[in-house]
Write a protein that holds these residues in place. Structure first.
Motif, PDB file in Angstrom:
ATOM      1  N   ALA A   8       0.919  -1.247   0.208  1.00 12.36           N
ATOM      2  CA  ALA A   8       0.022  -0.198  -0.296  1.00 12.36           C
ATOM      3  C   ALA A   8       0.608   1.497   0.154  1.00 12.36           C
ATOM      4  N   LEU A   9       1.810   1.438  -0.832  1.00 10.39           N
ATOM      5  CA  LEU A   9       2.616   2.582  -1.116  1.00 10.39           C
ATOM      6  C   LEU A   9       1.940   3.586  -1.894  1.00 10.39           C
ATOM      7  N   PRO A  10       1.512   4.488  -1.292  1.00  3.20           N
ATOM      8  CA  PRO A  10       1.553   5.790  -1.841  1.00  3.20           C
ATOM      9  C   PRO A  10       1.434   6.465  -3.384  1.00  3.20           C
ATOM     10  N   LEU A  11       0.038   6.549  -4.228  1.00  5.97           N
ATOM     11  CA  LEU A  11       0.521   5.961  -5.727  1.00  5.97           C
ATOM     12  C   LEU A  11       0.246   4.734  -6.761  1.00  5.97           C
ATOM     13  N   THR A  12      -0.029   3.750  -5.355  1.00  7.50           N
ATOM     14  CA  THR A  12      -0.255   2.049  -5.700  1.00  7.50           C
ATOM     15  C   THR A  12      -1.551   2.112  -5.957  1.00  7.50           C
ATOM     16  N   ASN A  13      -1.981   1.385  -6.037  1.00  2.57           N
ATOM     17  CA  ASN A  13      -3.551   0.875  -5.945  1.00  2.57           C
ATOM     18  C   ASN A  13      -4.027   0.450  -4.674  1.00  2.57           C
ATOM     19  N   GLY A  14      -2.680  -0.870  -3.712  1.00  2.00           N
ATOM     20  CA  GLY A  14      -3.341  -1.036  -2.618  1.00  2.00           C
ATOM     21  C   GLY A  14      -3.271  -0.077  -1.619  1.00  2.00           C
ATOM     22  N   PHE A  15      -2.808   1.534  -1.594  1.00  4.32           N
ATOM     23  CA  PHE A  15      -3.038   2.306  -0.755  1.00  4.32           C
ATOM     24  C   PHE A  15      -4.479   3.016  -0.532  1.00  4.32           C
ATOM     25  N   ILE A  16      -5.469   3.649  -1.209  1.00  2.38           N
ATOM     26  CA  ILE A  16      -6.750   4.283  -1.318  1.00  2.38           C
ATOM     27  C   ILE A  16      -7.635   3.539  -0.502  1.00  2.38           C
ATOM     28  N   GLY A  17      -6.966   2.023  -1.060  1.00  2.00           N
ATOM     29  CA  GLY A  17      -8.029   1.136  -0.665  1.00  2.00           C
ATOM     30  C   GLY A  17      -7.953   0.500   0.988  1.00  2.00           C
ATOM     31  N   GLU A  18      -6.516   0.612   1.645  1.00  6.04           N
ATOM     32  CA  GLU A  18      -6.389   0.658   3.080  1.00  6.04           C
ATOM     33  C   GLU A  18      -6.570   2.141   3.626  1.00  6.04           C
ATOM     34  N   PHE A  19      -6.343   3.237   3.204  1.00  7.89           N
ATOM     35  CA  PHE A  19      -6.904   4.300   3.751  1.00  7.89           C
ATOM     36  C   PHE A  19      -7.849   4.842   3.583  1.00  7.89           C
TER      37      PHE A  19
ATOM     38  N   ILE B  40      -0.981  -2.936   7.758  1.00  7.70           N
ATOM     39  CA  ILE B  40       0.672  -2.332   6.871  1.00  7.70           C
ATOM     40  C   ILE B  40       1.601  -2.381   7.693  1.00  7.70           C
ATOM     41  N   ILE B  41       2.358  -2.007   8.410  1.00  9.49           N
ATOM     42  CA  ILE B  41       3.919  -2.025   9.195  1.00  9.49           C
ATOM     43  C   ILE B  41       4.139  -4.124   9.102  1.00  9.49           C
ATOM     44  N   PHE B  42       3.288  -4.350   9.306  1.00  3.76           N
ATOM     45  CA  PHE B  42       3.877  -5.831  10.164  1.00  3.76           C
ATOM     46  C   PHE B  42       3.747  -5.835   7.927  1.00  3.76           C
ATOM     47  N   GLY B  43       2.531  -5.946   6.941  1.00  6.55           N
ATOM     48  CA  GLY B  43       2.868  -6.665   5.967  1.00  6.55           C
ATOM     49  C   GLY B  43       4.247  -5.499   5.357  1.00  6.55           C
ATOM     50  N   ALA B  44       4.803  -4.141   5.377  1.00  2.09           N
ATOM     51  CA  ALA B  44       5.513  -3.769   4.697  1.00  2.09           C
ATOM     52  C   ALA B  44       6.709  -4.881   5.261  1.00  2.09           C
ATOM     53  N   VAL B  45       7.163  -4.918   6.047  1.00  2.00           N
ATOM     54  CA  VAL B  45       7.946  -6.123   7.292  1.00  2.00           C
ATOM     55  C   VAL B  45       8.823  -6.939   6.345  1.00  2.00           C
ATOM     56  N   TYR B  46       7.617  -8.196   6.419  1.00  2.00           N
ATOM     57  CA  TYR B  46       7.941  -9.037   5.783  1.00  2.00           C
ATOM     58  C   TYR B  46       8.652  -9.244   4.091  1.00  2.00           C
ATOM     59  N   MET B  47       7.170  -8.301   3.915  1.00  2.00           N
ATOM     60  CA  MET B  47       7.273  -8.321   2.228  1.00  2.00           C
ATOM     61  C   MET B  47       8.647  -7.886   1.978  1.00  2.00           C
ATOM     62  N   LEU B  48       9.525  -6.778   1.934  1.00  2.00           N
ATOM     63  CA  LEU B  48      10.250  -6.793   2.134  1.00  2.00           C
ATOM     64  C   LEU B  48      11.454  -6.942   1.901  1.00  2.00           C
ATOM     65  N   ARG B  49      11.156  -7.378   3.469  1.00  2.00           N
ATOM     66  CA  ARG B  49      12.266  -8.738   3.847  1.00  2.00           C
ATOM     67  C   ARG B  49      12.521  -9.819   2.778  1.00  2.00           C
TER      68      ARG B  49
ATOM     69  N   ALA C 290       0.409  -2.004 -14.610  1.00  2.00           N
ATOM     70  CA  ALA C 290      -0.231  -0.763 -15.723  1.00  2.00           C
ATOM     71  C   ALA C 290      -1.531  -0.658 -14.782  1.00  2.00           C
ATOM     72  N   LEU C 291      -1.916  -1.915 -14.253  1.00  2.29           N
ATOM     73  CA  LEU C 291      -3.477  -1.328 -13.391  1.00  2.29           C
ATOM     74  C   LEU C 291      -2.901  -1.152 -11.528  1.00  2.29           C
ATOM     75  N   ILE C 292      -1.840  -1.385 -11.326  1.00  2.00           N
ATOM     76  CA  ILE C 292      -1.625  -1.093  -9.406  1.00  2.00           C
ATOM     77  C   ILE C 292      -0.930   0.505 -10.241  1.00  2.00           C
ATOM     78  N   ILE C 293      -0.396   0.829 -11.096  1.00  2.00           N
ATOM     79  CA  ILE C 293       0.056   2.606 -11.027  1.00  2.00           C
ATOM     80  C   ILE C 293      -1.309   3.148 -11.550  1.00  2.00           C
ATOM     81  N   PHE C 294      -2.166   2.745 -12.513  1.00  2.00           N
ATOM     82  CA  PHE C 294      -3.211   3.291 -12.667  1.00  2.00           C
ATOM     83  C   PHE C 294      -4.288   3.749 -11.725  1.00  2.00           C
ATOM     84  N   LEU C 295      -4.600   1.998 -10.874  1.00  2.00           N
ATOM     85  CA  LEU C 295      -5.725   2.457 -10.071  1.00  2.00           C
ATOM     86  C   LEU C 295      -5.148   3.074  -8.980  1.00  2.00           C
ATOM     87  N   GLY C 296      -3.612   3.449  -8.806  1.00  2.00           N
ATOM     88  CA  GLY C 296      -3.216   3.837  -7.167  1.00  2.00           C
ATOM     89  C   GLY C 296      -2.868   5.328  -7.713  1.00  2.00           C
ATOM     90  N   ILE C 297      -2.999   5.746  -8.904  1.00  2.00           N
ATOM     91  CA  ILE C 297      -2.668   7.417  -8.622  1.00  2.00           C
ATOM     92  C   ILE C 297      -4.534   7.576  -9.425  1.00  2.00           C
TER      93      ILE C 297
END
Length: 493
Positions: free
Chosen positions: A378-389, A410-419, A452-459
């Motif tokens: 759910a990074l801002p400007l990706t599709n996951g952001f607006i839904g989780e917000f 959001i915090i846990f997901g960022a940690v285990y996904m980035l790891r 493309a869908l991730i970026i378009f729906l995020g923007i």
């Protein structure tokens, strides 16, 4: 145009694909899936974004039993239809690089499953809704049982028993509601108009809840999910995680809560608490996973737990967030499972600990992986952001402490996904990863579509959200009014 075209096209396509062989079957399946997307696209362009039900088809089916083939879409169901028609062609295309035995049967089952899910998302008759619910279960059972992993029979049987048992409770609730209607019909509007006692509503609520909670799944009804996602073939996992679990989301919003509003009000806190527990529980288990596909499965439980919490907060932002995040989660999780399908085919393992340095060997793959991952966290400007917000805002409006706990996803997901990304993609290559090849043409096309869908729906999320705004506002207002009226009646008695 009516939704009957949308429903029957994949059924006809399934028959045609079944009669073809090998490559002809898979290309025909892709052609029909794209044709279905075009039909839905035309429908969306003609859709008026208000709270009405449109493109209705209404035909006698078993009129003596009060059963009619009545289907149509409003803004809520249209989001789910869009999810279905967007993902099925991507899922079919993603399977092209993996040779399938009996390809005609495999792709025919996918199209048949698509038709069943479209019935669920468009049905305005309770019996038709149940038929679609069960019809979607049959093909995924065979897809998992015939093309799944080593333990597929045991795991698939567990999944079938879980979901079928929940469905029987839902059937009892639908029959009970039918018997309470003066017209003896299964029409959704007649169900909405019923004045049931709190005891009756409680029975209906829990009967529906079991079916929907198992399908999503909500803690503690989730135990079938990680094993099934892991053992199912990748296309089957995508159909399950990307689309099928959203049947439970849609059912809760469209059928369960509006039909039993006062029971929902009574048990609301319990259900949201279960959803939040599921978020934390699944996230903690995801931290410990070495199997990449299994890690994604547990992350899916956490994300769906947040969707469930947003629904049961029952605010306009929570319900709207649940709808948009259902679409976005479907896109992201299909992308993530495809990423792991590519890795497992290249390396013959999904053990994260054995990997490293893939980014230097396959830079295009690394970029696509990163885009999908950023949408998932759910990074801002990706599709996951607006839904989780919207979901967190909806839960916050209900209870600040539950919102804070739910926000841990959001915090846990960022940690285990980035790891996970760090361990798999960065560092030095080893004997296993040094020969990892970059994306092929087919893989590029799939991941380009998803990215493309991730970026378009995020923007520009409003491109989809405007479809359901009016319907969500109307439904939330109607249910809240029923809850208030029910409380006032209880006081006067």
């Amino acid at each position: 145009m009516t939704v009957s075209i949308l429903i029957f096209l994949p059924l006809v396509a399934a028959v045609i694909v079944y009669l073809l062989k090998n490559d002809a079957a898979k290309y025909a399946a892709l052609f029909f899936a794209v044709a279905e997307l075009v039909v839905a696209g035309v429908m969306i362009t003609k859709f008026v974004p208000d709270s009405s039900v449109q493109f209705v088809t209404d035909a006698e089916w078993m009129p003596k039993l009060g059963i009619y083939f009545t289907a149509g879409v409003n803004g809520i169901s249209l989001i789910m239809v869009l999810l279905n028609v967007l993902l099925v062609p991507i899922i079919i295309l993603s399977s092209f690089n993996r040779p399938q035995q009996n390809a005609n049967i495999f792709y025919a089952l996918i199209l048949f499953m698509q038709a069943g899910m479209l019935v669920v998302f468009t049905a305005l008759d309770g019996f038709l809704f149940y038929v679609g619910w069960e019809a979607a279960l049959i093909p995924i059972y065979f897809i998992c049982a015939l093309w799944g992993g080593e333990n597929r029979i045991r795991i698939t049987l567990k999944f079938f028993i879980y979901t079928f048992a929940g469905s029987l409770f839902m059937l009892l609730a639908i029959i009970y509601l039918h018997l309470q209607t003066p017209q003896r019909t299964y029409d959704i509007n007649h169900f909405y108009d019923l004045h049931l006692s709190l005891k009756e509503q409680s029975f209906v609520f829990w009967a529906f809840f079991l079916a929907f909670a198992i399908k999503m799944p909500v803690f503690p009804f989730h135990t079938w999910q990680p094993d099934t996602y892991t053992e199912a073939p990748t296309a089957g996992t995508m159909m399950l995680s990307g689309i099928m679990l959203k049947m439970g989301v849609y059912g809760a919003i469209r059928w369960m809560i509006p039909v039993a509003p006062n029971a929902f009000d009574k048990y609301q806190y319990i259900i949201i608490t279960l959803a939040v527990i599921g978020i934390i529980y699944a996230s903690i288990i995801a931290f410990k996973q070495r199997d990449g596909k299994r890690l994604v499965a547990y992350s899916s439980i956490a994300h769906v737990g947040l969707i469930a919490a947003g629904i049961f907060a029952w605010t306009a932002s929570g319900v709207q967030g649940a709808l948009i995040q259902s679409l976005n989660h479907g896109i992201n999780v299909v992308g993530m499972f495809f990423i792991w399908d590519i890795i497992s085919r290249r390396l013959n393992t999904r053990d994260i600990g054995q990997m490293g340095g893939i980014a230097s060997a396959a830079p295009k793959f690394a970029i696509a992986f990163l885009i999908v991952l950023l949408g998932t966290v759910a990074l801002p400007l990706t599709n996951g952001f607006i839904g989780e917000f919207l979901l967190l805002n909806g839960v916050y409006e209900y209870n600040i402490f539950l919102s804070a706990a739910a926000g841990l996803t959001i915090i846990f997901g960022a940690v285990y996904m980035l790891r996970m990304y760090k361990n798999v993609m960065q560092g030095q290559t080893n004997e296993l990863t040094v020969l990892f090849t970059d994306l092929t043409g087919n893989e590029k096309l799939v991941l380009c579509c998803i990215s493309a869908l991730i970026i378009f729906l995020g923007i520009y999320p409003q491109s989809v959200m405007h479809l359901s705004d009016a319907a969500v506002m109307d439904l939330v207002k109607t249910v809240n009014t029923k809850i208030v009226n029910g409380a006032l009646e209880a006081i006067t008695k």
